[in-house]
Design a protein around this motif. Structure first.
Motif, mmCIF file in Angstrom:
data_model
loop_
_atom_site.group_PDB
_atom_site.id
_atom_site.type_symbol
_atom_site.label_atom_id
_atom_site.label_comp_id
_atom_site.label_asym_id
_atom_site.label_seq_id
_atom_site.Cartn_x
_atom_site.Cartn_y
_atom_site.Cartn_z
ATOM 1 N N PRO A 78 0.832 -1.212 0.000
ATOM 2 C CA PRO A 78 0.000 0.000 0.000
ATOM 3 C C PRO A 78 0.860 1.253 0.000
ATOM 4 O O PRO A 78 1.940 1.272 0.593
ATOM 5 N N GLY A 158 -5.792 0.980 1.406
ATOM 6 C CA GLY A 158 -4.372 1.126 1.693
ATOM 7 C C GLY A 158 -4.102 1.408 3.155
ATOM 8 O O GLY A 158 -3.175 0.846 3.754
ATOM 9 N N ASP A 166 -5.377 -6.223 5.606
ATOM 10 C CA ASP A 166 -5.036 -6.102 4.191
ATOM 11 C C ASP A 166 -5.949 -6.889 3.260
ATOM 12 O O ASP A 166 -5.676 -7.021 2.078
ATOM 13 N N TRP A 169 -7.250 -4.709 0.377
ATOM 14 C CA TRP A 169 -6.160 -4.279 -0.500
ATOM 15 C C TRP A 169 -5.720 -5.418 -1.420
ATOM 16 O O TRP A 169 -5.547 -5.225 -2.633
#
Length: 282
Positions: A78, A158, A166, A169
């Motif tokens: 990210p 991010g 995560d 993401w």
């Protein structure tokens, strides 16, 4: 299965799976997250694994050392978060700070509205730093003409990834890199809703007037507002006018400096002028 239920199930399942790689335990916990829903659906696991473990080590431990796994999956890490403006030399606005601090303590939601150049962004940044329990939990985004909900989804994904969450993401990046079709935006918003709840994030949306007509942005904020009563999240918005979706709370418009604040600014800059000139400038 409804999209809302899937959005509630998947973040819990993936989070628990990352703890120790045991898919049966992760499924059991995630089932509990949707057991109270009315869908005629409940996931069932069939496996040949003796211990239920699909990998030996957590896929992405919360240590900040995320690069090796991202490299393995060919997913970029990210990006750095957009930082709030530097307000180290903030002067004045004691009355406004007290006003908005009280609102944030009770409702966890504040709208700073006023004409261009009156100081909305600086005041919002000052308040955000004051209420954010952790700088890593402060999300700042300044909207520009032509932006929409996609900017918020990607940047929030991010920020969550940098805080060890995560799942979104990886999903967004995997879809983009493979050329696949992303889930519907409303599903992604439900996913975000589940990920941010209870984490104490402070979300600051600057220059909101640029996206006020985007119905998906309004849907996003309506969903996020469900987390406000319990203090699970804090929202600060700056805009030229109070957004139309804000119905229950009335906010005072931000005005220019009063004379006392103007004198504080002059003293802070070591500017010595006559009272008559101070009056004229004010």
């Amino acid at each position: 299965v409804t999209m809302a239920t899937a959005a509630a199930f998947m973040p819990v399942f993936l989070r628990e799976l990352r703890r120790d790689g045991q898919v049966d335990r992760a499924l059991s916990v995630a089932r509990g997250a949707v057991r109270a829903r009315a869908d005629w659906w409940m996931p069932v696991l069939y496996t040949r694994l003796v211990d239920g473990r699909v990998f030996e080590k957590p896929g992405l431990a919360r240590t900040g050392h995320t690069r090796p796994l991202y490299d393995k999956l060919h997913i970029p890490p990210p990006p750095n978060l957009m930082k709030s403006p530097d307000v180290g030399h903030f002067v004045g606005r004691e009355r406004e700070i007290a006003y908005y601090t009280k609102i944030l303590e009770t409702s966890h939601f504040a709208v700073i509205a006023g004409m261009p150049g009156v100081g909305k962004t600086a005041l919002a940044a000052r308040l955000a730093l004051q209420v954010a329990p952790d700088p890593n939990h402060l999300f700042w985004h300044q909207f520009h003409e032509g932006e929409g909900i996609e900017a918020i989804i990607w940047q929030l994904a991010g920020m969550l990834a940098r805080n060890g969450q995560d799942e979104l993401w990886i999903m967004l990046q995997s879809t983009a890199l493979s050329g696949g079709k992303s889930p519907p935006t409303k599903v992604l918003l439900d996913y975000l809703h589940q990920l941010v709840r209870g984490c104490g994030y402070v979300i600051c949306l600057d220059d909101f007037h640029h996206v006020e007509d985007d119905p998906l942005v309004e849907i996003f904020l309506e969903r996020i507002q469900e987390l406000l009563p319990a203090g699970e999240i804090t929202i600060i918005i700056t805009s030229r006018e109070v957004p139309t979706f804000v119905k229950s709370v009335k906010f005072d418009a931000l005005r220019g400096f009063d004379r006392a604040d103007m004198e504080r600014v002059l003293r802070a800059r070591d500017v010595n002028i006559s009272p008559a000139l101070v009056n004229e400038l004010h």
